[in-house]
Design a protein around this motif. Structure first.
Motif, PDB file in Angstrom:
ATOM      1  N   THR A 171       0.827  -1.207   0.000  1.00  0.00           N
ATOM      2  CA  THR A 171       0.000   0.000   0.000  1.00  0.00           C
ATOM      3  C   THR A 171       0.858   1.252   0.000  1.00  0.00           C
ATOM      4  O   THR A 171       0.615   2.200  -0.763  1.00  0.00           O
ATOM      5  N   VAL A 172       1.871   1.253   0.841  1.00  0.00           N
ATOM      6  CA  VAL A 172       2.775   2.399   0.923  1.00  0.00           C
ATOM      7  C   VAL A 172       3.547   2.566  -0.380  1.00  0.00           C
ATOM      8  O   VAL A 172       3.642   3.669  -0.941  1.00  0.00           O
ATOM      9  N   LEU A 173       4.100   1.483  -0.887  1.00  0.00           N
ATOM     10  CA  LEU A 173       4.885   1.554  -2.107  1.00  0.00           C
ATOM     11  C   LEU A 173       4.041   2.011  -3.290  1.00  0.00           C
ATOM     12  O   LEU A 173       4.484   2.838  -4.098  1.00  0.00           O
ATOM     13  N   THR A 174       2.828   1.479  -3.391  1.00  0.00           N
ATOM     14  CA  THR A 174       1.945   1.869  -4.488  1.00  0.00           C
ATOM     15  C   THR A 174       1.649   3.363  -4.431  1.00  0.00           C
ATOM     16  O   THR A 174       1.585   4.031  -5.470  1.00  0.00           O
ATOM     17  N   HIS A 175       1.501   3.899  -3.221  1.00  0.00           N
ATOM     18  CA  HIS A 175       1.272   5.339  -3.071  1.00  0.00           C
ATOM     19  C   HIS A 175       2.462   6.135  -3.573  1.00  0.00           C
ATOM     20  O   HIS A 175       2.295   7.115  -4.320  1.00  0.00           O
ATOM     21  N   TYR A 176       3.675   5.752  -3.169  1.00  0.00           N
ATOM     22  CA  TYR A 176       4.867   6.480  -3.599  1.00  0.00           C
ATOM     23  C   TYR A 176       5.010   6.466  -5.119  1.00  0.00           C
ATOM     24  O   TYR A 176       5.439   7.455  -5.729  1.00  0.00           O
ATOM     25  N   PHE A 177       4.667   5.350  -5.734  1.00  0.00           N
ATOM     26  CA  PHE A 177       4.752   5.254  -7.192  1.00  0.00           C
ATOM     27  C   PHE A 177       3.635   6.041  -7.857  1.00  0.00           C
ATOM     28  O   PHE A 177       3.851   6.683  -8.893  1.00  0.00           O
ATOM     29  N   ALA A 178       2.444   6.006  -7.270  1.00  0.00           N
ATOM     30  CA  ALA A 178       1.318   6.740  -7.845  1.00  0.00           C
ATOM     31  C   ALA A 178       1.582   8.240  -7.870  1.00  0.00           C
ATOM     32  O   ALA A 178       1.169   8.941  -8.802  1.00  0.00           O
ATOM     33  N   VAL A 179       2.271   8.728  -6.856  1.00  0.00           N
ATOM     34  CA  VAL A 179       2.640  10.150  -6.814  1.00  0.00           C
ATOM     35  C   VAL A 179       3.448  10.524  -8.057  1.00  0.00           C
ATOM     36  O   VAL A 179       3.381  11.655  -8.552  1.00  0.00           O
ATOM     37  N   GLN A 180       4.190   9.568  -8.588  1.00  0.00           N
ATOM     38  CA  GLN A 180       5.020   9.807  -9.770  1.00  0.00           C
ATOM     39  C   GLN A 180       4.327   9.352 -11.058  1.00  0.00           C
ATOM     40  O   GLN A 180       4.977   9.174 -12.095  1.00  0.00           O
ATOM     41  N   ASN A 181       3.012   9.147 -10.979  1.00  0.00           N
ATOM     42  CA  ASN A 181       2.224   8.678 -12.133  1.00  0.00           C
ATOM     43  C   ASN A 181       2.656   7.298 -12.618  1.00  0.00           C
ATOM     44  O   ASN A 181       2.565   6.999 -13.815  1.00  0.00           O
ATOM     45  N   LEU A 182       3.120   6.476 -11.708  1.00  0.00           N
ATOM     46  CA  LEU A 182       3.491   5.104 -12.025  1.00  0.00           C
ATOM     47  C   LEU A 182       2.486   4.153 -11.379  1.00  0.00           C
ATOM     48  O   LEU A 182       1.950   4.424 -10.310  1.00  0.00           O
TER      49      LEU A 182
END
Length: 329
Positions: A171-182
């Protein structure tokens, strides 16, 4: 109701503007950007790096990580390379304390400058270097988009805020990547960059010595693997010792990372966490099959291209630096 509609309309307009801006940035990146202004530069970079890789087999992992940390820190604009005199630059942030490869990029930049002064950005050289690092270690050969320009503001806070934590869950990792449009897929694919390189003991020592704060060990760790890690580190504060991120094939870009994760021999908590989500676990399991390597290589190339678009500066935004560690006043 009118106010609500107005807010909704304003939000929609903002999203359209943001999407348009992102699309414009991507459009200005292109394959073969330097074909006219510095022909042969990608071959020049590759030739320089091949000699360095032959002399230091640990360098490919360093350059791949360098590109990742730069892109996530403040966009792929080479601001990670900038030095500060008061400890405020990205490279001085704790998550970047073991990042390496600065000198190699600077040396390649000097060679490129001799051929094409003030034409090729440090940011593009970093993207090329990451690509060549992957290919040198038997990973895929893929093209990179170029046309990035260099930024001139490097803030420690950006690295602290945007780099994913080594112990983050899905969940945390997906958030960090989503912030970068990944996407989540980009996350589980790019995590496999850990098929190369090592980590220092403090990066994973909590899993060995204090997993829940009660002096316990992460029960998901393979017992023999945990015993080996404990012997290597000798204690939670050992900053000198390192361990391969991939327990199977640490110097080859292959499926060894996923095999390590699947057998509970993932070094970092963030890697082990991929088994705790049904979607990422399914991808991990699929990639443990040797026949999946072509799919992984294709996925990795796509995700690296996606990552290489994060926060890029193009056109007249930014600069082309003569040296990567000092910006132009």
């Amino acid at each position: 109701m009118a106010a609500s509609l107005l807010q909704s309309s304003s939000l929609s307009l903002l999203l359209v503007v943001l999407v348009a801006a992102a699309s414009t940035a991507r459009a200005q990146l292109q394959y073969g950007f330097y074909n006219t202004t510095c022909p042969g530069v990608e071959d020049l970079v590759r030739t320089e790096l091949l000699a360095k890789f032959a002399a230091d087999v640990t360098l490919p992992a360093g350059l791949l990580r360098l590109h990742f940390h730069d892109c996530f820190g403040a966009g792929c604009d080479a601001t990670l390379l900038l030095k500060s005199h008061n400890g405020t630059a990205q490279r001085d942030a704790d998550p970047n304390s073991t990042v390496r490869g600065y000198e190699a990029i600077e040396a390649v930049k000097a060679t490129v400058e001799a051929a094409c002064p003030l034409v090729v950005s440090c940011a593009d050289i970093m993207a090329m270097a990451a690509r060549d690092a992957v290919n040198f270690t038997q990973g895929p050969a893929y093209q990179v988009e170029t046309g990035r320009r260099d930024g001139n503001v490097s803030r420690k806070e950006d690295a602290l805020r945007f780099l994913p934590p080594a112990d983050g869950n899905v969940t945390v990792l997906t958030h960090y990547f989503a912030v970068q449009n990944l996407t989540m897929k980009d996350m589980v694919v790019l995590s496999a960059a850990h098929t190369l390189g090592v980590a220092h003991c403090p990066s994973f020592s909590a899993r060995l010595y204090n997993y829940t704060g009660a002096g316990d060990q992460d029960p998901s760790l393979d017992a023999d693997y945990a015993k080996n890690l404990t012997a290597v580190c000798g204690g939670p504060s050992n900053v000198a010792s390192v361990q391969p991120l991939d327990a199977v094939s640490p110097t080859t870009f292959d499926l060894g990372y996923y095999q390590s994760v699947a057998t509970h021999r993932a070094l970092l908590g963030s890697d082990a966490a991929l088994l705790n989500d049904s979607l990422t676990a399914a991808y991990v399991q699929f990639m443990t099959n040797a026949s999946s390597v072509d799919t992984f290589f294709a996925d990795f190339a796509v995700s690296m291209i996606n990552m290489g678009r994060i926060g890029v500066r193009t056109g007249t935004d930014g600069e082309i630096r003569a040296t990567c560690q000092v910006y132009v006043d």
